[in-house]
Scaffold this motif. Structure first.
Motif, PDB file in Angstrom:
ATOM      1  N   LEU A 351       0.988  -1.250   0.053  1.00 12.00           N
ATOM      2  CA  LEU A 351       0.017  -0.058   0.237  1.00 12.00           C
ATOM      3  C   LEU A 351       0.870   1.233   0.109  1.00 12.00           C
ATOM      4  O   LEU A 351       0.500   2.249  -0.726  1.00 12.00           O
ATOM      5  N   PHE A 352       1.677   1.283   0.680  1.00 12.78           N
ATOM      6  CA  PHE A 352       2.855   2.520   0.795  1.00 12.78           C
ATOM      7  C   PHE A 352       3.657   2.470  -0.629  1.00 12.78           C
ATOM      8  O   PHE A 352       3.925   3.611  -1.032  1.00 12.78           O
ATOM      9  N   TYR A 353       3.703   1.202  -1.488  1.00 12.30           N
ATOM     10  CA  TYR A 353       4.241   1.620  -2.705  1.00 12.30           C
ATOM     11  C   TYR A 353       3.228   2.278  -3.729  1.00 12.30           C
ATOM     12  O   TYR A 353       3.558   3.080  -4.526  1.00 12.30           O
ATOM     13  N   CYS A 354       1.917   1.649  -3.527  1.00 11.23           N
ATOM     14  CA  CYS A 354       0.858   2.247  -4.116  1.00 11.23           C
ATOM     15  C   CYS A 354       0.652   3.548  -3.956  1.00 11.23           C
ATOM     16  O   CYS A 354       0.516   4.574  -4.732  1.00 11.23           O
ATOM     17  N   ALA A 355       0.745   4.314  -2.655  1.00 10.49           N
ATOM     18  CA  ALA A 355       0.855   5.628  -2.630  1.00 10.49           C
ATOM     19  C   ALA A 355       2.010   6.264  -3.176  1.00 10.49           C
ATOM     20  O   ALA A 355       1.805   7.512  -3.798  1.00 10.49           O
ATOM     21  N   ASP A 356       3.106   5.824  -3.433  1.00 10.53           N
ATOM     22  CA  ASP A 356       4.150   6.409  -3.899  1.00 10.53           C
ATOM     23  C   ASP A 356       3.955   6.411  -5.583  1.00 10.53           C
ATOM     24  O   ASP A 356       4.347   7.472  -6.250  1.00 10.53           O
ATOM     25  N   ILE A 357       3.422   5.343  -6.105  1.00 14.26           N
ATOM     26  CA  ILE A 357       2.927   5.645  -7.634  1.00 14.26           C
ATOM     27  C   ILE A 357       1.961   6.433  -7.585  1.00 14.26           C
ATOM     28  O   ILE A 357       2.052   7.270  -8.731  1.00 14.26           O
ATOM     29  N   LEU A 358       0.955   6.690  -6.940  1.00 11.27           N
ATOM     30  CA  LEU A 358      -0.110   7.718  -6.986  1.00 11.27           C
ATOM     31  C   LEU A 358       0.642   9.100  -7.042  1.00 11.27           C
ATOM     32  O   LEU A 358       0.369  10.046  -7.323  1.00 11.27           O
ATOM     33  N   TYR A 359       1.496   9.146  -5.925  1.00  9.88           N
ATOM     34  CA  TYR A 359       1.928  10.603  -5.857  1.00  9.88           C
ATOM     35  C   TYR A 359       2.945  11.030  -6.956  1.00  9.88           C
ATOM     36  O   TYR A 359       3.023  12.105  -7.499  1.00  9.88           O
ATOM     37  N   LYS A 360       3.672   9.931  -7.661  1.00 10.79           N
ATOM     38  CA  LYS A 360       4.351  10.128  -8.948  1.00 10.79           C
ATOM     39  C   LYS A 360       3.443  10.607 -10.234  1.00 10.79           C
ATOM     40  O   LYS A 360       3.789  11.322 -10.873  1.00 10.79           O
ATOM     41  N   LYS A 361       2.175   9.857 -10.146  1.00  6.71           N
ATOM     42  CA  LYS A 361       1.412  10.145 -11.171  1.00  6.71           C
ATOM     43  C   LYS A 361       0.515  11.538 -11.036  1.00  6.71           C
ATOM     44  O   LYS A 361       0.311  12.255 -12.128  1.00  6.71           O
ATOM     45  N   PHE A 362       0.220  11.908  -9.715  1.00 10.56           N
ATOM     46  CA  PHE A 362      -0.409  13.180  -9.717  1.00 10.56           C
ATOM     47  C   PHE A 362       0.286  14.306  -8.866  1.00 10.56           C
ATOM     48  O   PHE A 362      -0.236  15.256  -8.982  1.00 10.56           O
ATOM     49  N   LYS A 363       1.521  13.929  -8.808  1.00  9.61           N
ATOM     50  CA  LYS A 363       2.391  15.020  -8.018  1.00  9.61           C
ATOM     51  C   LYS A 363       1.740  15.545  -6.788  1.00  9.61           C
ATOM     52  O   LYS A 363       2.030  16.752  -6.411  1.00  9.61           O
ATOM     53  N   SER A 364       1.087  14.880  -6.241  1.00 12.80           N
ATOM     54  CA  SER A 364       0.548  15.009  -4.755  1.00 12.80           C
ATOM     55  C   SER A 364       0.399  13.998  -4.071  1.00 12.80           C
ATOM     56  O   SER A 364       0.007  12.890  -4.615  1.00 12.80           O
ATOM     57  N   ARG A 365       0.091  14.152  -2.759  1.00 12.04           N
ATOM     58  CA  ARG A 365      -0.304  13.007  -1.744  1.00 12.04           C
ATOM     59  C   ARG A 365      -1.805  13.229  -1.205  1.00 12.04           C
ATOM     60  O   ARG A 365      -2.347  12.281  -0.552  1.00 12.04           O
ATOM     61  N   ASP A 366      -2.173  14.314  -1.679  1.00 14.89           N
ATOM     62  CA  ASP A 366      -3.544  14.693  -1.227  1.00 14.89           C
ATOM     63  C   ASP A 366      -4.578  13.969  -2.200  1.00 14.89           C
ATOM     64  O   ASP A 366      -4.720  13.954  -3.316  1.00 14.89           O
ATOM     65  N   ILE A 367      -5.433  12.953  -1.505  1.00 12.63           N
ATOM     66  CA  ILE A 367      -6.539  12.247  -2.362  1.00 12.63           C
ATOM     67  C   ILE A 367      -7.482  12.970  -3.012  1.00 12.63           C
ATOM     68  O   ILE A 367      -8.040  12.850  -4.135  1.00 12.63           O
ATOM     69  N   ARG A 368      -7.767  14.312  -2.493  1.00 11.55           N
ATOM     70  CA  ARG A 368      -8.756  15.192  -3.197  1.00 11.55           C
ATOM     71  C   ARG A 368      -8.376  15.766  -4.745  1.00 11.55           C
ATOM     72  O   ARG A 368      -8.959  16.270  -5.267  1.00 11.55           O
ATOM     73  N   GLN A 369      -7.190  15.620  -4.685  1.00 15.22           N
ATOM     74  CA  GLN A 369      -6.662  15.980  -6.097  1.00 15.22           C
ATOM     75  C   GLN A 369      -6.206  14.974  -7.087  1.00 15.22           C
ATOM     76  O   GLN A 369      -5.372  14.911  -8.053  1.00 15.22           O
ATOM     77  N   MET A 370      -6.721  13.702  -6.661  1.00 12.14           N
ATOM     78  CA  MET A 370      -6.584  12.711  -7.477  1.00 12.14           C
ATOM     79  C   MET A 370      -7.931  12.211  -8.134  1.00 12.14           C
ATOM     80  O   MET A 370      -8.971  12.927  -7.784  1.00 12.14           O
ATOM     81  N   GLY A 371      -7.951  11.083  -9.061  1.00 11.39           N
ATOM     82  CA  GLY A 371      -9.404  10.596  -9.327  1.00 11.39           C
ATOM     83  C   GLY A 371      -9.199  10.080 -10.827  1.00 11.39           C
ATOM     84  O   GLY A 371      -8.397  10.452 -11.624  1.00 11.39           O
ATOM     85  N   GLY A 372     -10.048   9.179 -11.075  1.00  9.36           N
ATOM     86  CA  GLY A 372     -10.162   8.585 -12.548  1.00  9.36           C
ATOM     87  C   GLY A 372      -9.198   7.652 -12.854  1.00  9.36           C
ATOM     88  O   GLY A 372      -8.928   7.350 -14.116  1.00  9.36           O
ATOM     89  N   SER A 375      -9.712   4.179 -15.039  1.00  7.98           N
ATOM     90  CA  SER A 375      -9.917   4.280 -16.588  1.00  7.98           C
ATOM     91  C   SER A 375      -8.407   4.207 -17.262  1.00  7.98           C
ATOM     92  O   SER A 375      -8.808   3.761 -18.633  1.00  7.98           O
ATOM     93  N   VAL A 376      -7.648   4.397 -16.815  1.00  8.64           N
ATOM     94  CA  VAL A 376      -6.479   4.523 -17.635  1.00  8.64           C
ATOM     95  C   VAL A 376      -5.261   3.770 -16.993  1.00  8.64           C
ATOM     96  O   VAL A 376      -4.272   3.268 -17.782  1.00  8.64           O
ATOM     97  N   ALA A 377      -5.421   3.195 -15.609  1.00 10.41           N
ATOM     98  CA  ALA A 377      -4.414   2.117 -15.291  1.00 10.41           C
ATOM     99  C   ALA A 377      -5.122   1.220 -14.620  1.00 10.41           C
ATOM    100  O   ALA A 377      -5.246   0.937 -13.486  1.00 10.41           O
ATOM    101  N   PRO A 378      -5.776   0.155 -15.541  1.00  8.20           N
ATOM    102  CA  PRO A 378      -6.613  -0.911 -14.837  1.00  8.20           C
ATOM    103  C   PRO A 378      -5.611  -1.991 -14.032  1.00  8.20           C
ATOM    104  O   PRO A 378      -6.269  -2.464 -13.144  1.00  8.20           O
ATOM    105  N   LYS A 379      -4.388  -2.154 -14.651  1.00  9.34           N
ATOM    106  CA  LYS A 379      -3.696  -3.047 -13.773  1.00  9.34           C
ATOM    107  C   LYS A 379      -3.315  -2.769 -12.420  1.00  9.34           C
ATOM    108  O   LYS A 379      -3.348  -3.476 -11.333  1.00  9.34           O
ATOM    109  N   PHE A 380      -3.102  -1.172 -12.340  1.00 13.14           N
ATOM    110  CA  PHE A 380      -2.693  -0.898 -11.154  1.00 13.14           C
ATOM    111  C   PHE A 380      -4.069  -0.743 -10.218  1.00 13.14           C
ATOM    112  O   PHE A 380      -4.021  -1.252  -9.121  1.00 13.14           O
ATOM    113  N   ALA A 381      -5.266  -0.468 -10.738  1.00 16.77           N
ATOM    114  CA  ALA A 381      -6.491  -0.754 -10.060  1.00 16.77           C
ATOM    115  C   ALA A 381      -6.821  -1.953  -9.441  1.00 16.77           C
ATOM    116  O   ALA A 381      -7.159  -1.905  -8.407  1.00 16.77           O
TER     117      ALA A 381
END
Length: 497
Positions: A351-372, A375-381
């Motif tokens: 889960l912490f690795y998933c958090a790191d992947i999300l940070y690199k994709k969205f340039k933020s750790r704030d979940i309010r600035q992520m989303g969707g 639809s573009v990363a089904p393997k990750f989902a």
């Protein structure tokens, strides 16, 4: 057979020295190779391991060489089922943690990977030491690499603040443990584990020793209210540092409670001290879950989630210990804690690795600035969801059986403690599904999503490997229960000395 354990100890020590002196630019490949060799050696040792020894012959791969008559201390190592489980966790996660950094540019990479492998040496020593002085030495060895990893490669504007707090907490806790061990040693024949078990201590002395040693473990886990170092350290450490801390290092304290604390101070545990610890754990379980529910920083959500889960493990261990001292012999709480220890290590690293992947994709750790992202990363989902299910203790995942056994053990001890602890199942589902929904299905920035791809080969390899363990251990948990049954029976029987 003892030379296998000797190799397991020496390989990371020698390997870390080689990496520090490495002249090439491929130190990460060297570190990964050493960690992979350690994993393969551990699996080889597992093949010859007796899963169901008699209670009187639980130690295997034993090394015992006296080294100090003055301190009455020995170079004494050995593995039982509990130690083997923690070795497996350590040596399975280490290559994956190192692999997770392959897509990153690491400054001073030789030092970074050398410290990780040196930490592996310390962890293996902690999980195999059978001498009090040796155990303390390896306990301290693990502190130095992780402190440097967090301090050098952590978030630049926060490094001094959080590393100072982390170091002070853990160093002071370790000092109290050393004082406690020396006190027991002065009432026993030597620093040997079995001699410390047989130390002649009255109830007052046991209570003093209990709180001295427990303080070190309570800080490392952490247990409420000794957890204030954890949120910042987990949040601002580099991802690999957070994975090491949450996935492996805190398990040192679970192991330490079972191996070094329960049989040394059983009468203290049977009294008010045991009730205080369980009360602190239940408070921590609820506190962590409720704080996680309102967080928006994804690393802080996972940090408080981990804090809540650890409280449940410790509560289960002490619930069974108190029942044993009151005449009902049961090891269910400890069995559940060790199953959950392994499961939590797998889940929280993923889960912490998933958090790191999300940070690199969205340039933020704030979940309010992520989303969707689904639809573009089904393997990750899909892989993210499997790891999430494991942490939520969904049936047929690795988190279910351990959490079920823990809640049963706490219920057998006290119904209300089980009720309050069980509330976290609902809260855990709430904050983790909220996190998943906002990152995967919430309306995202279409322009940003158009430029985001799915997992790289490295990312997929790490997450898929962890997801396999989530499902495999959820379907086949019995090998772990078989592995830890005899050593836990010996430990809890030792409390009745």
């Amino acid at each position: 057979m003892s030379y296998y354990l000797l190799a397991l100890l020496l390989l990371p020590l020698v390997g870390s020295g080689i990496i520090f002196a490495w002249k090439g630019n491929n130190s990460k490949q060297a570190a990964f190779g050493i960690a992979l060799l350690q994993m393969l050696l551990t699996f080889y040792m597992l093949v010859d391991f007796d899963f169901q020894p008699t209670v009187d012959s639980v130690l295997q791969y034993e090394i015992n060489q006296p080294w100090s008559q003055f301190f009455k201390s020995s170079i004494h190592f050995g593995i039982d089922g509990m130690g083997m489980l923690l070795l497996l966790l350590t040596n399975i996660l280490m290559p994956l943690i190192i692999l997770s950094s392959f897509n990153e540019k690491i400054n001073y990479s030789k030092s970074f990977y050398g410290l990780i492998i040196l930490m592996q040496f310390g962890l293996i020593g902690v999980f195999t030491s059978l001498d009090g002085l040796l155990f303390y030495g390896f306990w301290e060895i693990t502190l130095i690499p992780i402190w440097l990893i967090a301090g050098i490669w952590g978030q630049e504007n926060k490094r001094l603040e959080f590393t100072t707090k982390f170091f002070v907490y853990t160093f002071v806790g370790s000092l109290f443990m050393l004082i406690g061990l020396i006190y027991v040693y002065n009432h026993s024949a030597s620093f040997a584990l079995i001699d410390l078990y047989n130390a002649d201590l009255d109830i007052t002395q046991q209570t003093i020793v209990f709180w001295a040693i427990f303080f070190a473990f309570a800080v490392k886990l952490p247990v409420f209210p000794f957890h204030t170092w954890q949120p910042d350290t987990y949040t601002y450490s580099p991802t690999q540092g957070t994975m090491l801390l949450s996935g492996i290092m805190l398990k040192m304290a679970i192991y330490g409670i079972l191996r070094w604390l329960l049989p040394i101070a059983p009468d203290a545990i049977a009294g008010i001290s045991g009730y205080i610890v369980i009360a602190l754990c239940v408070i921590g379980i609820l506190h962590g879950a409720l704080i996680a529910l309102i967080q928006t920083d994804i690393k802080r959500i996972l940090t408080y989630s981990s804090f809540s889960h650890v409280g449940l493990m410790v509560a289960g261990i002490f619930a069974s210990a108190m029942l044993v001292m009151k005449g009902t012999f049961t090891i269910e709480g400890a069995e559940g804690a060790l199953v959950q220890t392994f499961a939590h290590g797998i889940n929280v690293v993923g889960l912490f690795y998933c958090a790191d992947i999300l940070y690199k994709k969205f340039k933020s750790r704030d979940i309010r600035q992520m989303g969707g992202l689904a639809s573009v990363a089904p393997k990750f989902a899909i892989l993210f969801m499997i790891l999430l299910f494991g942490s939520m203790a969904v049936p047929l995942t690795n988190g279910f059986i351990g959490e079920f056994i823990l809640l049963k053990a706490i219920f057998d001890f006290n119904v209300w403690a089980a009720v309050f602890s069980g509330i976290t199942i609902i809260l855990c589902a709430a904050y983790l599904l909220r996190m998943y929904g906002k990152t995967m299905f919430n309306t995202g920035d279409k322009e940003l999503l158009a430029n985001i791809g799915d997992l790289s080969n490295v990312e997929f390899s790490v997450l898929a490997s962890l997801a396999v363990f989530v499902l495999m251990l959820g379907i086949f948990p019995q090998p772990i229960l078989d592995m830890v049954h005899s050593p836990l029976t010996f430990i809890y029987q030792s409390m009745l000395k």
